[in-house]
Design a protein around this motif. Structure first.
Motif, mmCIF file in Angstrom:
data_model
loop_
_atom_site.group_PDB
_atom_site.id
_atom_site.type_symbol
_atom_site.label_atom_id
_atom_site.label_comp_id
_atom_site.label_asym_id
_atom_site.label_seq_id
_atom_site.Cartn_x
_atom_site.Cartn_y
_atom_site.Cartn_z
ATOM 1 N N ALA A 490 16.247 49.522 -80.101
ATOM 2 C CA ALA A 490 15.838 49.705 -78.707
ATOM 3 C C ALA A 490 17.056 50.048 -77.869
ATOM 4 C CB ALA A 490 15.185 48.423 -78.186
ATOM 5 N N GLU A 491 16.868 50.930 -76.900
ATOM 6 C CA GLU A 491 18.020 51.372 -76.104
ATOM 7 C C GLU A 491 18.450 50.350 -75.069
ATOM 8 O OE1 GLU A 491 17.653 55.309 -74.598
ATOM 9 O OE2 GLU A 491 17.579 56.146 -76.625
ATOM 10 N N THR A 492 17.508 49.481 -74.694
ATOM 11 C CA THR A 492 17.800 48.483 -73.658
ATOM 12 C C THR A 492 17.217 47.150 -74.084
ATOM 13 O OG1 THR A 492 17.278 50.269 -72.139
ATOM 14 C CG2 THR A 492 17.743 48.130 -71.169
ATOM 15 N N GLY A 493 17.959 46.085 -73.805
ATOM 16 C CA GLY A 493 17.470 44.765 -74.179
ATOM 17 C C GLY A 493 17.373 43.841 -72.986
ATOM 18 N N ARG A 494 17.583 42.568 -73.272
ATOM 19 C CA ARG A 494 17.346 41.512 -72.285
ATOM 20 C C ARG A 494 18.046 41.757 -70.947
ATOM 21 N NH1 ARG A 494 16.701 35.977 -75.134
ATOM 22 N NH2 ARG A 494 15.289 37.481 -76.109
ATOM 23 N N SER A 495 19.310 42.188 -70.984
ATOM 24 C CA SER A 495 20.088 42.284 -69.740
ATOM 25 C C SER A 495 19.671 43.472 -68.874
ATOM 26 C CB SER A 495 21.567 42.435 -70.077
ATOM 27 O OG SER A 495 21.787 43.712 -70.672
ATOM 28 N N GLY A 496 18.952 44.403 -69.462
ATOM 29 C CA GLY A 496 18.589 45.600 -68.708
ATOM 30 C C GLY A 496 19.644 46.690 -68.770
ATOM 31 N N ALA A 497 20.838 46.353 -69.249
ATOM 32 C CA ALA A 497 21.883 47.374 -69.400
ATOM 33 C C ALA A 497 21.685 48.079 -70.733
ATOM 34 C CB ALA A 497 23.259 46.718 -69.363
ATOM 35 N N PRO A 498 22.132 49.340 -70.857
ATOM 36 C CA PRO A 498 21.997 50.030 -72.142
ATOM 37 C C PRO A 498 22.678 49.219 -73.252
ATOM 38 C CG PRO A 498 22.631 51.579 -70.437
ATOM 39 C CD PRO A 498 22.710 50.217 -69.824
ATOM 40 N N LEU A 499 22.010 49.157 -74.392
ATOM 41 C CA LEU A 499 22.531 48.354 -75.503
ATOM 42 C C LEU A 499 23.915 48.838 -75.930
ATOM 43 C CD1 LEU A 499 22.082 46.131 -77.637
ATOM 44 C CD2 LEU A 499 20.936 47.850 -79.046
ATOM 45 N N VAL A 500 24.120 50.169 -75.978
ATOM 46 C CA VAL A 500 25.433 50.655 -76.419
ATOM 47 C C VAL A 500 26.529 50.174 -75.464
ATOM 48 C CG1 VAL A 500 24.676 52.658 -77.751
ATOM 49 C CG2 VAL A 500 25.075 52.904 -75.309
ATOM 50 N N GLU A 501 26.246 50.133 -74.164
ATOM 51 C CA GLU A 501 27.260 49.642 -73.218
ATOM 52 C C GLU A 501 27.578 48.184 -73.469
ATOM 53 O OE1 GLU A 501 26.415 50.232 -69.083
ATOM 54 O OE2 GLU A 501 26.199 52.409 -69.349
ATOM 55 N N ARG A 502 26.548 47.398 -73.677
ATOM 56 C CA ARG A 502 26.750 45.968 -73.932
ATOM 57 C C ARG A 502 27.579 45.780 -75.208
ATOM 58 N NH1 ARG A 502 27.254 42.444 -71.806
ATOM 59 N NH2 ARG A 502 25.951 40.862 -72.789
ATOM 60 N N ILE A 503 27.288 46.581 -76.225
ATOM 61 C CA ILE A 503 28.056 46.470 -77.473
ATOM 62 C C ILE A 503 29.511 46.845 -77.209
ATOM 63 C CG2 ILE A 503 28.355 47.426 -79.798
ATOM 64 C CD1 ILE A 503 25.296 47.890 -79.877
ATOM 65 N N GLU A 504 29.711 47.913 -76.468
ATOM 66 C CA GLU A 504 31.083 48.371 -76.215
ATOM 67 C C GLU A 504 31.866 47.335 -75.409
ATOM 68 O OE1 GLU A 504 30.271 52.233 -74.559
ATOM 69 O OE2 GLU A 504 29.815 53.099 -76.537
ATOM 70 N N GLU A 505 31.228 46.754 -74.382
ATOM 71 C CA GLU A 505 31.893 45.711 -73.586
ATOM 72 C C GLU A 505 32.269 44.509 -74.438
ATOM 73 O OE1 GLU A 505 28.916 46.557 -69.859
ATOM 74 O OE2 GLU A 505 29.063 44.492 -70.632
ATOM 75 N N GLN A 506 31.293 44.052 -75.212
ATOM 76 C CA GLN A 506 31.513 42.812 -75.972
ATOM 77 C C GLN A 506 32.536 43.007 -77.080
ATOM 78 O OE1 GLN A 506 29.994 39.630 -75.423
ATOM 79 N NE2 GLN A 506 29.677 40.712 -73.490
ATOM 80 N N THR A 507 32.513 44.169 -77.724
ATOM 81 C CA THR A 507 33.494 44.368 -78.791
ATOM 82 C C THR A 507 34.879 44.604 -78.191
ATOM 83 O OG1 THR A 507 32.790 46.686 -78.908
ATOM 84 C CG2 THR A 507 31.883 45.187 -80.549
ATOM 85 N N ALA A 508 34.941 45.235 -77.014
ATOM 86 C CA ALA A 508 36.231 45.400 -76.338
ATOM 87 C C ALA A 508 36.800 44.024 -75.997
ATOM 88 C CB ALA A 508 36.067 46.234 -75.068
ATOM 89 N N ALA A 509 35.923 43.145 -75.514
ATOM 90 C CA ALA A 509 36.369 41.794 -75.169
ATOM 91 C C ALA A 509 36.841 41.052 -76.423
ATOM 92 C CB ALA A 509 35.233 41.029 -74.489
ATOM 93 N N ALA A 510 36.099 41.224 -77.507
ATOM 94 C CA ALA A 510 36.480 40.558 -78.757
ATOM 95 C C ALA A 510 37.832 41.063 -79.241
ATOM 96 C CB ALA A 510 35.408 40.794 -79.821
ATOM 97 N N LEU A 511 38.029 42.378 -79.097
ATOM 98 C CA LEU A 511 39.319 42.974 -79.475
ATOM 99 C C LEU A 511 40.437 42.400 -78.607
ATOM 100 C CD1 LEU A 511 39.145 46.853 -79.940
ATOM 101 C CD2 LEU A 511 39.948 45.142 -81.582
ATOM 102 N N GLY A 512 40.146 42.265 -77.319
ATOM 103 C CA GLY A 512 41.138 41.748 -76.381
ATOM 104 C C GLY A 512 41.554 40.329 -76.719
ATOM 105 N N ARG A 513 40.592 39.560 -77.213
ATOM 106 C CA ARG A 513 40.867 38.155 -77.534
ATOM 107 C C ARG A 513 41.480 37.986 -78.919
ATOM 108 N NH1 ARG A 513 35.575 37.446 -75.551
ATOM 109 N NH2 ARG A 513 34.856 37.446 -77.704
ATOM 110 N N ALA A 514 41.413 39.042 -79.732
ATOM 111 C CA ALA A 514 41.774 38.887 -81.146
ATOM 112 C C ALA A 514 43.269 38.675 -81.327
ATOM 113 C CB ALA A 514 41.326 40.115 -81.931
#
Lengths: 555, 555
Positions: A490-514
């Protein structure tokens, strides 16, 4: 020194319906000279084998012993008995023997795959026999649902084995040889060591019906029809095609065959002379000029195959022909388990067109090509074998067949694919288990069923996919944010933001914390990002997808 | 000014078996006050909806008119009638009405999804009626295969409509109210405007059999069994569960229910008092201490569901219980088309364990919950409606049902999902077509059937996938070679070299040959690389896979 022995080894067809391949051998252990009976296929489905073109037996065991293989014998021309020849014969390269109609069909299989059809010999019918090492093999006519089916009489130093192939007891099969109990009795008169016997219809407790019984019903049905009549059956059931065509002609209709398999089968029947009194057929082009009440089509696609003529007609115009209100469509066939959805779809399409669909729920318009339990028992009684090996069927069929035989005092055993039996003694004895399985024809390559190719496809189909790309510079610092692509999600999930954006944000954050030690390690980084993708997808859309992580490091 | 009218609009269940949802309305065109009857689901399969959790009706039309919707009425507790409540009620937020057993099941559906079960009202049985705008709706008991099924008597300003729900004519249904023709006749005595009638079994020409008829057969079967007896049926068929359990107890066996659906259904039956004389059941833990010849299990999984108790038992130990040689497994159920493969797999697993499988091929151990053609005709004759609307069934069933009614002089029409009828006149009249369809519950999100999510999955499943990553520097020059990953494809093809290597070589070469105007243009570059990947795959493995191209440009 080891004594000689007679062995039996199914490589396909036992524990399943389809994909028949049976090995017989005679000789000292490990030195047996071998013959192969049949080399068939089974068909893939979306459920378990999406995208696969054809399923073949895994013949590794036989390939490793090809120097001991004398010949291949083909009982009849159904796909589940000859369909793998084109793909697998080149791995064996031994003579093949079949009667003329089966040989003609097999030749096409071989030539389609660039194989050598000169290795294919046309065999005469019993009492002629073909020598193959220690074996003498004869083709004994038997009735089934394709012309010229034969059981094999396999004479061995340990005695006579009869391998029935697929069969029914039909005294009036419309096309081809009637089942001749006297001939069979004469084969058995000096004793049968082992009867290796078709089991597919063991659960049907009614005596089988003759092919000839459907003729009057079909004639009556067609005679009473108003509009266009279209009938489907298995293309290889030439007797049924003849019955259908004659019913059309008797009703004053011109008859047209649609579908390549149907036309090929009729052409081969004529070429080989197995049937000499087929009516003349008109072409599809000619059929477009015939008034619908004077037209009958006989078409492929009795199993609901999406590209076959029946499905195409159900969806609209096909080769200029179109069914309409008041026309009739007859399924002169049964639906093989697993094909129900496709067949029902076609029935509903026809219903939308106003076409009346007649199927075989009444039992009037189709008979099976296999022996039911009473017929199998009649065969046991006729052959009086010293032992019975149930062959061709699912496990439950083999088991029931063995029970039926044992109950009559005939020693029997269930031998599924890979089970090697000795037939040398007084009863079949399990002496070895051989690794067997399935090979997939996938595009132009053969892949093992356990190679993971299909597993990968199934996982993508069930879970969807995320591809995440990360770029790292010479100092292992991310160059920009990760980049995500999704497929089957699905292109959009619970937050209403595009799923790809949410993935990109979260993985960027994970990278930042790594930690640095994670970032410099390909495996750890892959694991971190994969976990991060799956977590955000679980939160957003409640699924954990397949993930492909691509890390590009500038160096 | 427009006149008032009575409308009927199926949003699900017409043109299919399952996913029932029917709208009735009364008022001026576009101002009709509406009620909804049932809100069910249908089930996904690997063939067409891989990975999907549940299929719901697309209720967009109704959502846009939620201010005109008065209430939802639920005929009975089967999933294909109430299964979508938890997911879709929150989009409608109107009162729901059901009898106590259906209400108890519906409450669970709502609460599982955080819905408001206080909107759910327990309705009394006919002659009580619920007011809902211009409608008065009564719950008229009818026999089916779940307790407390009800037809709806819908009194409208245009006359009385009877919506049968799913039903059979059973004078001895074992659990719940027998079909009472006198009660039904009394409902019809002042005339029925329209009978909206179950069509699923119209093709069965035999009179239906009572639930009570299977009891003696099952008792005899269980009494004659030696080892453990395990039986499966639809969990919601509480009458059958009772019959099975009583057969076990009559044979001196302790009876244990396995599977959550089975236990929940029995618990709800007891809570709501729809059955007060169920035997006592032992727990799975207790069952492990009972000798197998004194034990009977009643289990979920009659449709071969992979995770249900029957499938687990067929694969080995389940909750400490294990079937073995000499045990018996009874399918007191029919296999729904499409589920054959799973059921047959279980039968063969049991065969391997030496377990005797008894199915309903004899017709002795199962009866349908739906009215066959003679019963439907009896219903027509009893109700003598002014018109008949065939409801719930595939197109071919609706069509046949309409033909049967028309042949008796009852005006009828086929109205599939989205077809709006006016029932105001003397015959049903098609007055509009509304866009309808299916919504998929996929993980935690609802996606439209046409959103492409499932299409993407199917394409990956059928074709396999290549991910190609290309890195370009500030001057649009490739930084290293393209990088390929494959999933669901053979690792090696015709050349013998790894497929990923061949893809990387060929795409590097294509990049090398590409003009600058292609390389600087994202779309053109994507197209070039995609074509190159598909070409090399076609050569190597004879397939054209799905391709995801990721181009990273350093800036």
């Amino acid at each position: 020194m080891k004594t000689e022995r007679l062995i039996y080894l199914p490589l396909g067809g036992s524990g399943e319906v389809g994909m028949n391949a049976y090995v017989y051998g005679w000789g000292r252990e490990g030195e047996e000279r071998l013959i192969l009976v049949d080399l068939g296929v089974t068909f893939p489905d979306m459920d378990g084998t999406p995208g696969v073109d054809l399923i073949l037996p895994d013949i590794t065991w036989l390939k490793e012993r090809a120097d001991r293989l004398e010949a291949i014998f083909l009982t009849h021309g159904h796909e589940d008995h000859i369909g793998a020849l084109g793909h697998l014969w080149k791995e064996l390269r031994v003579p093949m023997h079949a009667r003329i109609f089966t040989a003609a069909l097999s030749r096409r299989k071989l030539e389609e795959q660039g194989g050598d059809s000169s290795a294919l010999n046309v065999a005469d019918v019993w009492p002629a026999q073909v020598e193959a090492g220690p074996f003498r093999v004869g083709f004994l006519p038997v009735s089934h649902s394709i012309p010229e089916s034969s059981a094999l009489v396999i004479d061995t130093p340990a005695g006579r084995v009869v391998h029935t192939g697929d069969f029914k007891l039909d005294g009036s099969p419309v096309v081809g040889e009637a089942f001749d109990p006297e001939l069979w009795r004469s084969v058995a008169k000096d004793g049968i060591k082992a009867l290796v016997c078709d089991s597919t219809n063991i659960h049907n407790t009614h005596p089988g019906r003759s092919e000839a019984t459907v003729g009057p019903n079909i004639r009556e049905l067609v005679a009473g029809a108003g509009g266009m009549v279209v009938a489907t059956t298995f293309a290889s059931n030439v007797a049924r095609v003849k019955t259908l065509a004659e019913a059309g002609i008797a009703a004053g209709r011109s008859v047209c065959l649609l579908g390549r398999a149907m036309q090929r089968m009729v052409a081969v029947s004529r070429e080989t002379g197995v049937v000499d009194d087929l009516p003349n057929f008109i072409t599809a082009e000619e059929a477009t000029d015939v008034p619908r009440e004077s037209l009958m089509l006989i078409v492929t696609g009795s199993q609901g195959e999406r590209r076959a003529a029946s499905a195409q007609l159900s969806r609209g115009k096909y080769l200029g022909l179109k069914m309409a209100e008041g026309d009739m469509f007859l399924f002169s066939s049964k639906t093989i388990p697993g094909n129900e959805a496709g067949v029902i779809q076609i029935m509903n399409n026809f219903s939308e067109l106003g076409v009346d669909v007649v199927d075989d729920s009444s039992g009037d318009y189709h008979v099976s090509g296999h022996a039911n339990r009473p017929d199998l028992e009649a065969m046991h009684d006729l052959m009086r074998p010293s032992m019975l090996v149930p062959m061709h069927g699912e496990h439950r069929m083999l088991r029931r067949h063995a029970e039926v035989a044992s109950a009559k005092g005939i020693p029997s055993v269930v031998a599924v694919n890979g089970t090697m039996l000795s037939l040398s003694g007084d009863a079949p004895e399990v002496i070895d288990h051989v690794e067997t399985g399935r090979t997939y024809l996938d595009g132009s390559v053969l892949v093992g069923a356990l190679d993971g190719v299909v597993r990968g496809r199934m996982r993508m189909a069930l879970n969807g996919l995320v591809v995440l790309t990360v770029l790292l510079d010479e100092n292992d610092a991310p160059l920009g944010d990760p980049w995500a692509e999704i497929m089957g999600l699905a292109e959009t999930g619970r937050s209403g933001a595009p799923l790809v954006e949410r993935i990109e944000e979260q993985t960027a954050a994970a990278l930042g914390r790594a930690e640095n030690k994670t970032i410099v390690d390909d495996d750890k980084l892959d694991e971190l990002l994969r976990r991060s993708v799956r977590q955000v997808c679980a939160e957003e859309i409640g699924r954990k997808p397949e993930v492909i992580v691509v890390v590009s490091r500038l160096t």
